[in-house]
Design a protein around this motif. Sequence first.
Motif, short mmCIF file in Angstrom:
data_model
loop_
_atom_site.label_atom_id
_atom_site.label_comp_id
_atom_site.label_asym_id
_atom_site.label_seq_id
_atom_site.Cartn_x
_atom_site.Cartn_y
_atom_site.Cartn_z
N ASP A 1 -9.90 11.87 1.48
CA ASP A 1 -10.22 11.33 2.79
C ASP A 1 -8.95 11.46 3.62
O ASP A 1 -7.91 11.88 3.10
CB ASP A 1 -10.74 9.88 2.70
N PRO A 2 -8.96 11.15 4.92
CA PRO A 2 -7.77 11.37 5.74
C PRO A 2 -6.51 10.66 5.26
O PRO A 2 -5.41 11.04 5.66
CB PRO A 2 -8.20 10.86 7.12
N SER A 3 -6.64 9.66 4.40
CA SER A 3 -5.47 8.92 3.94
C SER A 3 -5.27 9.03 2.43
O SER A 3 -4.50 8.25 1.86
CB SER A 3 -5.59 7.44 4.33
N THR A 4 -5.93 10.01 1.76
CA THR A 4 -5.83 10.12 0.31
C THR A 4 -5.77 11.57 -0.12
O THR A 4 -6.59 12.39 0.31
CB THR A 4 -7.03 9.45 -0.39
N LEU A 5 -4.80 11.90 -0.99
CA LEU A 5 -4.68 13.22 -1.58
C LEU A 5 -4.76 13.11 -3.10
O LEU A 5 -4.21 12.18 -3.69
CB LEU A 5 -3.35 13.88 -1.19
N ASN B 1 0.81 -1.22 0.00
CA ASN B 1 0.00 0.00 0.00
C ASN B 1 0.85 1.28 0.00
O ASN B 1 0.38 2.34 0.44
CB ASN B 1 -0.94 0.01 1.21
N GLY B 2 2.09 1.18 -0.46
CA GLY B 2 2.95 2.36 -0.53
C GLY B 2 3.55 2.78 0.79
O GLY B 2 3.97 3.93 0.95
N PRO C 1 -3.56 3.57 7.74
CA PRO C 1 -3.20 3.33 6.34
C PRO C 1 -4.31 2.56 5.61
O PRO C 1 -4.97 1.70 6.19
CB PRO C 1 -1.93 2.49 6.45
N LYS C 2 -4.49 2.90 4.35
CA LYS C 2 -5.45 2.18 3.52
C LYS C 2 -4.77 0.96 2.91
O LYS C 2 -3.57 0.98 2.64
CB LYS C 2 -5.98 3.10 2.42
#
Length: 360
Positions: free
Chosen positions: A348-352, A24-25, A188-189
């Motif tokens: 969302d809090p884990s995505t830009l 997941n990076g 983390p996603k």
Amino acid sequence: MRIKKCRKCGFSWVLAKVIRFNDNGTITQLFNRNFRVVLIEGDFLTEVFDRIERELGLPILHIVFEAQRNASIHTINDNLWGPLASARWTTFSKRFTVNMFCRLAVWTGQSYAKTVVYKPGWLGEAIVRNPFNRELMAAIVVGAFEALERSPYSHQWYRLGDDDVISIRPEPSRPEIAKRLTFDTPPPKPGKRSYPRCPGCGVPQLLSLEWHADEGIIMDTRRKVRMVFLDAYTPVVVFRELAKELGEDIYPIIIEAQRDFSLHHLRQEFLAGGEVGEEVDRDTFYIAVLDTLALRGQGNPVDYDTIDGTLRVVIENPFQEHLLAGLLCAMYELGEGRRAEAEWRELDPSTLEFTVTASD
């Protein structure tokens, strides 16, 4: 100092067992999947911090030190739980742990470190050679001692023959600024990336790292560039505190510093010093850069497109938004041949979602 390496790929055997290259990076610690590590060029943060000080004409290393000290304390505390909490119980276990701290510096490429003297609760001294950043390395050492002893420490440097020695002693309290330098991490996603893995140690085969144990250095063998494994939170906390003290004008300086740094390294790594279109087409170049971003734990690019000169990239589990913006601006400039600017929004809090366009 000898370092055990994987017989198939040469990766540090111990480090391969205590960190995880995820799909997941992110790169995370074995005992805390929410605490992140990134693999970056050894001179990366030094160049960014130097640029900020030159542009502002103000010292920032005291903020850098306290942010890294907090991150170091957090890291050690997250690992000294359960049976490992016994590291704090006896003089023998403390001495063993301090020696492991020195080995950890070598495993991560942060420096060569060797204990000179350690008297629990009173004094600790170690030879430190080739620190990736002298101030950050001091903060890592001080934070590790504070986590182990559970009390504040201060430090100073002195020379011993040809070596630098860091000397750690208790102090009554920590500076006021240290109380502000805390951080939270969004969950983390999950991801779906996959890497060819070494059959011996399980790390991605795309990594080309070589350990020089007696120097405390990790080299990228393809580029001949020093690399270091470091916690992912120091830049987040440092930049946040700089903005509080100096205003948000600090952010364009950070983006520009990262852009300039990335232009050089992206050319070196992906273009052999040439230009996009000569041997590598634009989309192949973009994909290679974004894949490497994920491999080094700096975020998971899950979508990108280029329409009418606009580059859009969606990154899950992003490392630090201003540093990522600078990297994407450099990538765009090399791909499109035009200077770039970047904007982003939080999905969302884990995505830009980043949008990069030409600035001229």
